[in-house]
Write an enzyme that holds these catalytic residues in place. Structure first.
Site, short mmCIF file in Angstrom:
data_model
loop_
_atom_site.label_atom_id
_atom_site.label_comp_id
_atom_site.label_asym_id
_atom_site.label_seq_id
_atom_site.Cartn_x
_atom_site.Cartn_y
_atom_site.Cartn_z
N GLY A 25 -19.12 17.59 16.08
CA GLY A 25 -20.84 17.61 15.46
C GLY A 25 -21.27 18.95 16.51
N GLY A 30 -24.99 23.26 21.24
CA GLY A 30 -23.61 23.93 20.84
C GLY A 30 -23.29 23.12 20.00
N VAL A 32 -19.07 20.90 18.85
CA VAL A 32 -17.97 20.70 19.54
C VAL A 32 -16.85 20.98 18.58
CG1 VAL A 32 -16.93 18.90 19.77
CG2 VAL A 32 -19.91 19.46 21.38
N ASP A 140 -28.77 11.49 30.07
CA ASP A 140 -28.95 11.18 28.25
C ASP A 140 -27.57 10.10 28.31
OD1 ASP A 140 -29.73 11.55 25.91
OD2 ASP A 140 -28.43 12.98 25.29
#
Length: 760
Positions: A25, A30, A32, A140
């Protein structure tokens, strides 16, 4: 549909000893990857985007976050395995969790129940306690950041986490996911670990019900509900229900911290769970935490008045509203306001003087003197001015207490509430408090001005309800919403710059709350030089938003590349363009020619529809910029890939054809070698010596040609294995061309269809 873009910001194939197997993802900071170490250990490797890697401030923050995250204990979270913030592209490797996210699990399998739900609550609260103990705020926490591993839930993604030391000093912008963000997070205030506790409560509601705690049809209404409305807990069972309500308190100081939350989950609440609006009293206190301590030497049941203030003082009124009707003489002397409150022990924030009436008053009200019977409410004093009606009479009007002041006049109360918006919105956000205020107005005072629906219906937007009460009661006051001036001039100044909306700065949430037709119409209740201006602005906003959403639906319905693009028509941006038409200009393409081509095509629709419809189309284009950027990247990838494969295919085809031509010639030469023995036999027989000589000569030449061709094939085209591989490469390229051709044609067809939609 939108296609993945493997060419975008491609990371090195090996990072810190981890071979990057595939992408898991990507986000704004950035990407992953699933990584594998030499010993077979798997990890989730996050690589900072190249565009961020060159930012010194981002590198510093990334390094600080890695250092903070290393201090978090590894249980209940995805532990950090290794990291290198100083690499050319900084990276961090965390434990790879093989399991679905809570978001996916609930969507596919349904809400959690019983022991499974309680185990999820305990484990995630334990993770929060570990995170906060390390001095880190996640910021988050949401269902997508909770992985359901075989050995229990794990909290992941510290990519936007911040150290408590940093966030307690200054806000660094609104970062998070709407629906799971705390009120102070939405308002861009200083953040503490309390934001994670709020998010935890919202996550538990989703896990137990399958929907957000503050669900609403639009982003603005979701924000409004978080800031001023109550959560929808569905069938969330006790005792978890009461604990979640504590965590979802609007006031961050009244939420439990993570260790206290964990204790509540393990031990269970003692007695009935307090509501979010009425936190539990401090230990050892028989009353609420906000009860004012009595002054020594005074009646312990009487609230000490402010220094120098007359304890029986009534807030002054500003005039008589000629439309307000006084209740008939002979009204019930016990007053409906005092009867509307349920019997029972006093709630937090109550103080009483004198004997109790039919039932104790609700939170936030203080009474001095007995609730004795008095004469009926007298009519308004004649000759008053303004929109406020002033009620007088010795003991004839039961007071309403707000912010430590006794009020007998709704107009004065409305003015005080407008001046102390935060305290007033707590009254309208609490069902009991709002009902008590409604009973005082309607039953005690016989008010006929304020809409009864404000007090008799459920509301998800306490700010809007408060603004409506003030606008109906005191239209002579200047319009204010959430403590911010909302005259047309003030709106024009606030919405003069669209950048906060485009960049998602903290101010964008405030703008989103104001940019709603219902808010504008409520502000229009106040008197002004042009009373109809707010109505016109609200109508234009409605029309523009409808036009923008219709335009977006037209694009997603007819263009293949847009089908997965969600609508993002910002009413705040629309209001900016309506108030400042000169700001309605095409968005910047950022130097991307592909984006620029899309903008040029779509903007024709704006030029073709002046007025609100064109403004709505412009907002739809701004909202679609991420889609345009993705489409441009995809177009470059597919066209570059098509050009590369097409060129390779052409070169391979020419080379394979040449090598196969030489191979066939050499094979024919090899066949010609059989003429040598035939020529010898004919020459010996003497019947046709010339023929024998010819055959021998041809066979010798064929042998020489075969040798030469073998050398040419070996030198120019490789050994037989390489020549075979070249044939396979040609076949693979030929197999890719139809798909690549289809992709390129689809992208180009979208551009053609878009021109047809906009008339470009």
């Amino acid at each position: 549909m939108m296609l993945d873009d493997p060419a975008e910001d491609s990371a090195p194939r090996t990072v810190g000893g981890y071979r990057l197997v595939r992408s898991l993802g990507r986000g704004g900071f950035g990407e992953v990857f699933l990584g594998e170490a030499e010993d077979g250990t798997r990890a989730a490797v996050k690589v900072l985007h190249a565009s961020w890697a060159g930012d010194a401030d981002m590198r510093r923050r990334f390094a600080a976050e890695v250092e903070q995250a290393r201090r978090v204990s590894g249980f209940c979270i995805a532990a950090i395995l290794d990291a290198d913030p100083g690499a050319a592209q900084p990276w961090i490797a965390t434990e790879y969790i093989d399991g679905p996210t809570l978001q996916r699990a609930v969507a596919e399998e349904g809400p959690r129940r019983g022991v499974e739900l309680h185990r999820l609550a305990v484990n995630t609260a334990t993770a929060l306690a570990a995170i906060h103990a390390a001095g880190v705020v996640h910021r988050d926490l949401k269902p997508d950041n909770i992985m359901l591993a075989a050995d229990g839930p794990r909290v992941i993604d510290f990519g936007i986490a911040r150290a408590v030391e940093t966030t307690s000093v200054t806000a660094s912008g609104v970062v998070g996911t709407i629906g799971y963000m705390a009120p102070e997070q939405l308002e861009g205030a200083r953040l503490t670990s309390a934001v994670d506790v709020f998010s935890w409560g919202a996550v538990m509601v989703y896990a137990a019900t399958g929907r957000e705690a503050f669900h609403a049809p639009t982003q603005a209404s979701r924000i409004a509900r978080i800031l001023g409305g109550g959560p929808d807990l569905g069938d969330l069972p006790e005792p978890l229900r009461g604990i979640v309500l504590l965590c979802l308190d609007k006031d961050q100081d009244r939420r439990p911290d993570a260790p206290a939350l964990l204790n509540l989950l393990i031990a269970g609440p003692q007695g009935p769970a307090p509501s979010a609006a009425h936190p539990a009293a401090p230990q050892g206190s028989g009353v609420g935490a906000t009860l004012v301590a009595p002054v020594p030497g005074t009646d312990p049941t009487r609230v000490a008045p402010p220094s120098g203030a007359d304890p029986t003082r009534v807030a002054p009124a500003s005039g008589v509203d000629p439309t307000r009707v006084a209740p008939a003489h002979g009204a019930d002397p016990t007053r409906a306001y005092t009867r509307s409150v349920p019997a029972g022990p006093p709630s937090a924030g109550h103080a009483f003087a004198g004997p109790a009436a039919a039932g104790p008053p609700s939170a936030g009200h203080a009474f001095a003197g007995p609730a004795a019977a008095g004469p009926a409410l007298p009519p308004p004093v004649p000759g008053g001015t303004g929109a406020s009606a002033r009620y007088t009479g010795a003991g004839g009007v039961p007071p309403y207490h707000f912010a430590g002041v006794r009020f007998t006049d709704p107009g004065a109360l409305a003015e005080a509430m407008q001046g102390n918006w935060a305290a007033a919105v707590r009254v309208f956000g609490d069902t009991t408090e709002r009902a008590a205020l409604g009973a005082w107005l309607m039953d005690d005072l016989g008010d006929t001005v304020v809409d009864r629906a404000l007090f008799r219906r459920h509301t998800d937007d306490a700010n809007l309800a408060l603004a409506s009460f003030i606008g109906q009661t005191r239209p002579d006051l200047p319009p204010v919403f959430r403590g911010r001036g909302a005259t047309l001039a003030e709106l024009g100044a606030l919405f003069s710059d669209p950048r906060p909306v485009i960049t998602g700065a903290p101010l964008s949430n405030e703008m989103a709350l104001l940019a709603r037709p219902e808010v504008l119409r409520t502000m229009g209740l106040h008197h002004g030089p042009d009373p109809a201006a707010y109505q016109r602005l609200a109508d234009d906003l409605d029309a523009a938003e409808h036009a923008g959403n219709t335009f977006h639906q037209e694009l997603t319905g007819r263009l293949a590349g847009w089908r997965s693009a969600g609508p993002n028509v910002s009413p705040a941006l629309i209001l900016t363009f309506l108030l400042h038409p000169e700001r309605t200009v095409p968005p910047s393409d950022g130097g991307d020619a592909g984006v620029g081509e899309w903008v040029d095509i779509l903007w024709r629709r704006v030029d073709a529809f002046p007025g609100p419809a064109g403004v709505g189309h412009a907002a739809a284009i701004y909202g679609a910029m991420p889609t345009l950027q993705a489409l441009s990247r995809q177009r470059r990838y597919w066209e570059e890939r098509y050009t590369k494969v097409s060129t390779e295919h052409g070169a391979l085809r020419d080379k394979v054809e040449q090598q196969q031509r030489f191979f066939r010639i050499r094979r024919y030469c090899n066949y010609a070698l059989f003429a040598f023995p035939v020529g010898i036999v004919i020459g010996i027989s003497g019947d046709a010596e010339w023929l024998g000589d010819l055959l021998v000569t041809l066979s010798v030449l064929a042998l020489a040609a075969s040798v030469v061709l073998s050398v040419v094939l070996r030198v120019g085209y490789g050994d037989p294995v390489r020549r075979g591989q070249r044939v396979m490469e040609l076949n693979n390229a030929a197999a890719q061309l139809p798909e690549l051709t289809s992709g390129v044609e689809r992208i180009r067809a979208d551009l053609v269809h878009a021109r047809g939609i906009t008339g470009a």
